[in-house]
Design an enzyme around this catalytic site. Structure first.
Site, mmCIF file in Angstrom:
data_model
loop_
_atom_site.group_PDB
_atom_site.id
_atom_site.type_symbol
_atom_site.label_atom_id
_atom_site.label_comp_id
_atom_site.label_asym_id
_atom_site.label_seq_id
_atom_site.Cartn_x
_atom_site.Cartn_y
_atom_site.Cartn_z
ATOM 1 N N GLU A 126 0.840 -1.212 0.000
ATOM 2 C CA GLU A 126 0.000 0.000 0.000
ATOM 3 C C GLU A 126 0.873 1.260 0.000
ATOM 4 O O GLU A 126 0.584 2.237 -0.697
ATOM 5 C CB GLU A 126 -0.928 0.015 1.223
ATOM 6 C CG GLU A 126 -1.811 1.260 1.215
ATOM 7 C CD GLU A 126 -2.649 1.431 2.462
ATOM 8 O OE1 GLU A 126 -3.121 0.424 3.029
ATOM 9 O OE2 GLU A 126 -2.842 2.590 2.875
ATOM 10 N N SER A 222 0.324 -9.947 7.086
ATOM 11 C CA SER A 222 -0.795 -9.002 7.138
ATOM 12 C C SER A 222 -0.483 -7.925 8.168
ATOM 13 O O SER A 222 -0.373 -8.195 9.366
ATOM 14 C CB SER A 222 -2.078 -9.756 7.508
ATOM 15 O OG SER A 222 -3.005 -8.858 8.049
#
Ligand code: SF4
Length: 308
Positions: A126, A222
Site C-alpha cells: 500500500e 498481514s
C-alpha cells in the site's frame, strides 16, 4: 475454557469487495484471471481463488497479452497503471476505495504546493502504491525518531497522509511530533481514514481487559493482523498470531481460563472457526461473542462487474 470473540473482527468492506471482484471476473470472463500481488494478505483466500482459476503474479510482465488483470486491494503506483495501459491489458481495479481516498488526499496536497509526508511501513504494497500515485517525492516516516531525522526546514509547508492499516492511536504520536516539528502543516481528519482498522483495534483492546491469552487469526504478512497482536501484547496479554487451527500450540493455552479470539481484516471467518475447533480438541470450550460496533459499510463494485 471460556472463549470470547472480538466484535468486529475479520473481513472489512474493502476485502469483501476485492475478493468479489476476482470471483465475478472469473465468472464473467472465465479463468484464468491474473491478479497482481496477493489480492489480500491471506493464504487461505489466495489458495481458494487459485482453485477457481486465478493466477497470482508480482509483476505485470508475467501477465500474457489481453489477459484480464486485477490490481489488489492495496493499490498500485501510477507506473503500474501506465504499464497496463501501454500493454492494453483489461484491468479491474480492486484497490480499496479508502486507499484511493488517501491517494487523492496526497495529490490534493501536492497540487496546493505542500511537501508530502506519508506515515506508514516501508516496503508495504500500500505504501509503495501511495508513493507511486502522487506526482512528487514523498517523505516516508515510520516513527517519532524518523520525524526528528527529517532534514526539511521547519517552515516548509508540509502535509501528511497515513497508511490505512494504521489507526488513530498508531499515528497520534507521529502526528504530534510532526506538528511540533513544522510550523505550517496540514493533514486530513484521520478519524475517517479506515473505519475497519480503528474498529478492530478498539475491539481487541476491549478483549484484552477480559482474557488471559489472545489469538489473532491472520497471516504473518498481514500488517493489520500483526498490529492487532501487538495491541494485545501492549495491553499485557500474551498474544499470538495464528494462520489457522493447525498452528495452535497447546502450550499457549495451558494456564489460560479465558481466551480472546479476533481476526485481521483479511482473515475469513472459516479460519476463526478452524481455530476454535482446534481449541475444542484440547478441552471443552464455551464461546461467546462480545458486544461491539456494528459495521454495515459496503463498497460498490466496478461498473463492468456490478451488473453481472
Ligand atoms: S482495512 Fe480499511 S483500507 Fe484496508 S481494505 Fe479494509 S476497509 Fe479498505
Amino acid at each position: 475454557m471460556e472463549v470470547y470473540l472480538a466484535q468486529p473482527r475479520g473481513f472489512c468492506a474493502g476485502v469483501v469487495r476485492a475478493i468479489e471482484i476476482v470471483e465475478r471476473a472469473l465468472e464473467k470472463y472465465g479463468p484464468p484471471v491474473y491478479v497482481r500481488h496477493e489480492i489480500v494478505h491471506n493464504k487461505y483466500v489466495v489458495e481458494s481463488l487459485k482453485n477457481k482459476g486465478a493466477i497470482f503474479v508480482e509483476e505485470l510482465s508475467e501477465v500474457p497479452p489481453k489477459a484480464v488483470t486485477v490490481f489488489s486491494a492495496h493499490g498500485v503506483a501510477r507506473s503500474v497503471e501506465e504499464e497496463a495501459a501501454a500493454r492494453d491489458l483489461p484491468v479491474l481495479n480492486a484497490t480499496c476505495p479508502l486507499v484511493t481516498k488517501v491517494h487523492n488526499q496526497g495529490k490534493r496536497y501536492i497540487t496546493k504546493g505542500r511537501t508530502l509526508i506519508l506515515i506508514g511501513h516501508a516496503g508495504h504494497p500500500e505504501v509503495e502504491g501511495t508513493m507511486g500515485q502522487v506526482p512528487a517525492p514523498v517523505h516516508l516516516v515510520q516513527s517519532v525518531q524518523e520525524v526528528k531525522a527529517l532534514t526539511l526546514p521547519a517552515d516548509t509547508p508540509v502535509a501528511y497522509i497515513t497508511q490505512t492499516t494504521l489507526s488513530v492511536d498508531d499515528t497520534k504520536d507521529i502526528i504530534a511530533a510532526l506538528q511540533a516539528r513544522f510550523t505550517d502543516i496540514q493533514g486530513p481528519d484521520i478519524r475517517d481514514i479506515c473505519y475497519a482498522t480503528q474498529n478492530r483495534q478498539s475491539a481487541v483492546r476491549d478483549l484484552s481487559k477480559l482474557v488471559d491469552v489472545i489469538l489473532v487469526v491472520g497471516a504473518a504478512n498481514s500488517s493489520n493482523s500483526n498490529r492487532l497482536r501487538e495491541i494485545g501484547t501492549e495491553a499485557g496479554v500474551a498474544s499470538y498470531l495464528i494462520a489457522d487451527g493447525s498452528a495452535l500450540n497447546p502450550e499457549w493455552l495451558k494456564d489460560a481460563r479465558t481466551v480472546g479470539v479476533t481476526a485481521g481484516a483479511s482473515a475469513p471467518e472459516v479460519l476463526v472457526d478452524d481455530v476454535i475447533e482446534a481449541m475444542r480438541r484440547i478441552g471443552p470450550v464455551k464461546v461467546s461473542v462480545l458486544p461491539g460496533r456494528e459495521e454495515n459499510i459496503e463498497f460498490r463494485l466496478p461498473a463492468e462487474l456490478a451488473a453481472s
